[in-house]
Design a protein around this motif. Sequence first.
Motif, PDB file in Angstrom:
ATOM      1  N   PRO A  60       0.829  -1.207   0.000  1.00  0.00           N
ATOM      2  CA  PRO A  60       0.000   0.000   0.000  1.00  0.00           C
ATOM      3  C   PRO A  60       0.869   1.264   0.000  1.00  0.00           C
ATOM      4  O   PRO A  60       1.971   1.271   0.563  1.00  0.00           O
ATOM      5  N   SER A  61       0.382   2.303  -0.624  1.00  0.00           N
ATOM      6  CA  SER A  61       1.181   3.530  -0.756  1.00  0.00           C
ATOM      7  C   SER A  61       1.445   4.198   0.582  1.00  0.00           C
ATOM      8  O   SER A  61       2.432   4.916   0.719  1.00  0.00           O
ATOM      9  N   ASP A  62       0.620   3.947   1.568  1.00  0.00           N
ATOM     10  CA  ASP A  62       0.855   4.575   2.866  1.00  0.00           C
ATOM     11  C   ASP A  62       1.828   3.774   3.736  1.00  0.00           C
ATOM     12  O   ASP A  62       2.134   4.173   4.857  1.00  0.00           O
ATOM     13  N   LEU A  63       2.347   2.675   3.224  1.00  0.00           N
ATOM     14  CA  LEU A  63       3.297   1.854   3.979  1.00  0.00           C
ATOM     15  C   LEU A  63       4.642   2.566   4.131  1.00  0.00           C
ATOM     16  O   LEU A  63       5.257   2.521   5.195  1.00  0.00           O
ATOM     17  N   ALA A  64       5.081   3.203   3.070  1.00  0.00           N
ATOM     18  CA  ALA A  64       6.370   3.901   3.093  1.00  0.00           C
ATOM     19  C   ALA A  64       6.319   5.074   2.126  1.00  0.00           C
ATOM     20  O   ALA A  64       5.481   5.118   1.216  1.00  0.00           O
ATOM     21  N   GLU A  65       7.242   5.976   2.320  1.00  0.00           N
ATOM     22  CA  GLU A  65       7.258   7.220   1.557  1.00  0.00           C
ATOM     23  C   GLU A  65       7.590   7.029   0.076  1.00  0.00           C
ATOM     24  O   GLU A  65       7.020   7.670  -0.788  1.00  0.00           O
ATOM     25  N   THR A  66       8.507   6.105  -0.220  1.00  0.00           N
ATOM     26  CA  THR A  66       8.960   5.941  -1.606  1.00  0.00           C
ATOM     27  C   THR A  66       8.646   4.543  -2.137  1.00  0.00           C
ATOM     28  O   THR A  66       8.491   3.593  -1.365  1.00  0.00           O
ATOM     29  N   ALA A  67       8.596   4.438  -3.448  1.00  0.00           N
ATOM     30  CA  ALA A  67       8.369   3.141  -4.085  1.00  0.00           C
ATOM     31  C   ALA A  67       9.531   2.192  -3.795  1.00  0.00           C
ATOM     32  O   ALA A  67       9.330   0.983  -3.656  1.00  0.00           O
ATOM     33  N   TYR A  68      10.737   2.730  -3.678  1.00  0.00           N
ATOM     34  CA  TYR A  68      11.907   1.911  -3.360  1.00  0.00           C
ATOM     35  C   TYR A  68      11.686   1.174  -2.044  1.00  0.00           C
ATOM     36  O   TYR A  68      11.892  -0.038  -1.950  1.00  0.00           O
ATOM     37  N   LEU A  69      11.260   1.912  -1.023  1.00  0.00           N
ATOM     38  CA  LEU A  69      11.017   1.304   0.285  1.00  0.00           C
ATOM     39  C   LEU A  69       9.854   0.314   0.231  1.00  0.00           C
ATOM     40  O   LEU A  69       9.934  -0.788   0.786  1.00  0.00           O
ATOM     41  N   ARG A  70       8.769   0.696  -0.450  1.00  0.00           N
ATOM     42  CA  ARG A  70       7.604  -0.204  -0.551  1.00  0.00           C
ATOM     43  C   ARG A  70       7.978  -1.509  -1.253  1.00  0.00           C
ATOM     44  O   ARG A  70       7.562  -2.590  -0.840  1.00  0.00           O
ATOM     45  N   ASN A  71       8.784  -1.413  -2.310  1.00  0.00           N
ATOM     46  CA  ASN A  71       9.225  -2.622  -3.021  1.00  0.00           C
ATOM     47  C   ASN A  71      10.103  -3.489  -2.126  1.00  0.00           C
ATOM     48  O   ASN A  71      10.025  -4.722  -2.163  1.00  0.00           O
ATOM     49  N   GLY A  72      10.935  -2.855  -1.319  1.00  0.00           N
ATOM     50  CA  GLY A  72      11.764  -3.596  -0.390  1.00  0.00           C
ATOM     51  C   GLY A  72      10.932  -4.328   0.655  1.00  0.00           C
ATOM     52  O   GLY A  72      11.180  -5.502   0.957  1.00  0.00           O
ATOM     53  N   TYR A  73       9.924  -3.663   1.184  1.00  0.00           N
ATOM     54  CA  TYR A  73       9.057  -4.305   2.179  1.00  0.00           C
ATOM     55  C   TYR A  73       8.252  -5.444   1.557  1.00  0.00           C
ATOM     56  O   TYR A  73       8.003  -6.459   2.194  1.00  0.00           O
ATOM     57  N   ARG A  74       7.894  -5.279   0.301  1.00  0.00           N
ATOM     58  CA  ARG A  74       7.193  -6.375  -0.396  1.00  0.00           C
ATOM     59  C   ARG A  74       8.115  -7.586  -0.521  1.00  0.00           C
ATOM     60  O   ARG A  74       7.703  -8.727  -0.289  1.00  0.00           O
ATOM     61  N   ALA A  75       9.373  -7.345  -0.867  1.00  0.00           N
ATOM     62  CA  ALA A  75      10.338  -8.441  -0.974  1.00  0.00           C
ATOM     63  C   ALA A  75      10.570  -9.094   0.388  1.00  0.00           C
ATOM     64  O   ALA A  75      10.664 -10.322   0.486  1.00  0.00           O
ATOM     65  N   ILE A  76      10.639  -8.287   1.438  1.00  0.00           N
ATOM     66  CA  ILE A  76      10.808  -8.830   2.786  1.00  0.00           C
ATOM     67  C   ILE A  76       9.629  -9.725   3.149  1.00  0.00           C
ATOM     68  O   ILE A  76       9.801 -10.818   3.690  1.00  0.00           O
ATOM     69  N   LEU A  77       8.425  -9.283   2.827  1.00  0.00           N
ATOM     70  CA  LEU A  77       7.242 -10.097   3.124  1.00  0.00           C
ATOM     71  C   LEU A  77       7.284 -11.408   2.338  1.00  0.00           C
ATOM     72  O   LEU A  77       6.955 -12.473   2.874  1.00  0.00           O
ATOM     73  N   ARG A  78       7.720 -11.354   1.085  1.00  0.00           N
ATOM     74  CA  ARG A  78       7.873 -12.584   0.293  1.00  0.00           C
ATOM     75  C   ARG A  78       8.862 -13.534   0.954  1.00  0.00           C
ATOM     76  O   ARG A  78       8.633 -14.746   1.007  1.00  0.00           O
ATOM     77  N   ILE A  79       9.957 -12.980   1.459  1.00  0.00           N
ATOM     78  CA  ILE A  79      10.975 -13.799   2.121  1.00  0.00           C
ATOM     79  C   ILE A  79      10.397 -14.437   3.378  1.00  0.00           C
ATOM     80  O   ILE A  79      10.568 -15.637   3.618  1.00  0.00           O
ATOM     81  N   ASN A 115      21.216   4.619   6.315  1.00  0.00           N
ATOM     82  CA  ASN A 115      20.488   5.636   5.567  1.00  0.00           C
ATOM     83  C   ASN A 115      18.997   5.284   5.579  1.00  0.00           C
ATOM     84  O   ASN A 115      18.600   4.244   5.035  1.00  0.00           O
ATOM     85  N   PRO A 116      18.147   6.120   6.182  1.00  0.00           N
ATOM     86  CA  PRO A 116      16.716   5.788   6.257  1.00  0.00           C
ATOM     87  C   PRO A 116      16.024   5.752   4.893  1.00  0.00           C
ATOM     88  O   PRO A 116      14.992   5.107   4.746  1.00  0.00           O
ATOM     89  N   ARG A 117      16.574   6.416   3.896  1.00  0.00           N
ATOM     90  CA  ARG A 117      15.976   6.402   2.557  1.00  0.00           C
ATOM     91  C   ARG A 117      16.392   5.165   1.768  1.00  0.00           C
ATOM     92  O   ARG A 117      15.713   4.772   0.832  1.00  0.00           O
ATOM     93  N   LEU A 118      17.523   4.548   2.129  1.00  0.00           N
ATOM     94  CA  LEU A 118      18.020   3.350   1.446  1.00  0.00           C
ATOM     95  C   LEU A 118      18.511   2.336   2.486  1.00  0.00           C
ATOM     96  O   LEU A 118      19.697   2.007   2.532  1.00  0.00           O
ATOM     97  N   PRO A 119      17.599   1.814   3.303  1.00  0.00           N
ATOM     98  CA  PRO A 119      18.040   0.932   4.390  1.00  0.00           C
ATOM     99  C   PRO A 119      18.451  -0.463   3.933  1.00  0.00           C
ATOM    100  O   PRO A 119      19.070  -1.205   4.689  1.00  0.00           O
ATOM    101  N   PHE A 120      18.118  -0.827   2.718  1.00  0.00           N
ATOM    102  CA  PHE A 120      18.426  -2.160   2.209  1.00  0.00           C
ATOM    103  C   PHE A 120      18.653  -2.087   0.718  1.00  0.00           C
ATOM    104  O   PHE A 120      18.411  -1.056   0.097  1.00  0.00           O
ATOM    105  N   LYS A 121      19.127  -3.193   0.159  1.00  0.00           N
ATOM    106  CA  LYS A 121      19.322  -3.287  -1.291  1.00  0.00           C
ATOM    107  C   LYS A 121      18.166  -4.102  -1.852  1.00  0.00           C
ATOM    108  O   LYS A 121      18.104  -5.317  -1.671  1.00  0.00           O
ATOM    109  N   VAL A 122      17.253  -3.418  -2.518  1.00  0.00           N
ATOM    110  CA  VAL A 122      16.043  -4.068  -3.015  1.00  0.00           C
ATOM    111  C   VAL A 122      16.359  -5.216  -3.966  1.00  0.00           C
ATOM    112  O   VAL A 122      15.733  -6.277  -3.880  1.00  0.00           O
ATOM    113  N   LEU A 123      17.329  -5.038  -4.840  1.00  0.00           N
ATOM    114  CA  LEU A 123      17.648  -6.108  -5.794  1.00  0.00           C
ATOM    115  C   LEU A 123      18.138  -7.365  -5.077  1.00  0.00           C
ATOM    116  O   LEU A 123      17.815  -8.481  -5.485  1.00  0.00           O
TER     117      LEU A 123
END
Length: 142
Positions: A60-79, A115-123
């Motif tokens: 959801p868009s309200d999960l995080a400020e940027t798409a980068y972070l949202r995509n990372g959280y989606r990957a974390i949930l998949r893991i 870095n709070p804007r890049l806390p992980f490597k999405v790839l």
Amino acid sequence: MSKRIPSRFTLMEAGLLGLSLTLSLGILVLPDAAAGQDRPFTSMEIARDEEDACRVPKSPSDLAETAYLRNGYRAILRILIAEEALASETCTCLLDQFTWDQALEALPRFQTSDNPRLPFKVLDLYAKADALEVQLAEACAE
């Protein structure tokens, strides 16, 4: 003798001609309710495959400020889902047992930067999630 030059359409005449052609075409294309061709817009909807029913949706868009972070959280949930399925040796969909809050809470485990804007490597997270899902698919195929 004068030569007669064909008159050009006036702007109004051209507009009327275009409108009449559009209306004529529209009548040919519109579905005829009496002929049973009236289909609701949902008839164009593509049904989800069974495989997609257990696919982690976009965050959801309200999960995080940027798409980068949202995509990372989606990957974390998949893991998290794949790890739980492998640990419990289950091949059923566990998606409904996990929440976005769990992905947020798991951040320290996957964090690679302060870095709070890049806390992980999405790839890297995508690669890990893909590998775990392949491992799960292979285990379930046996």
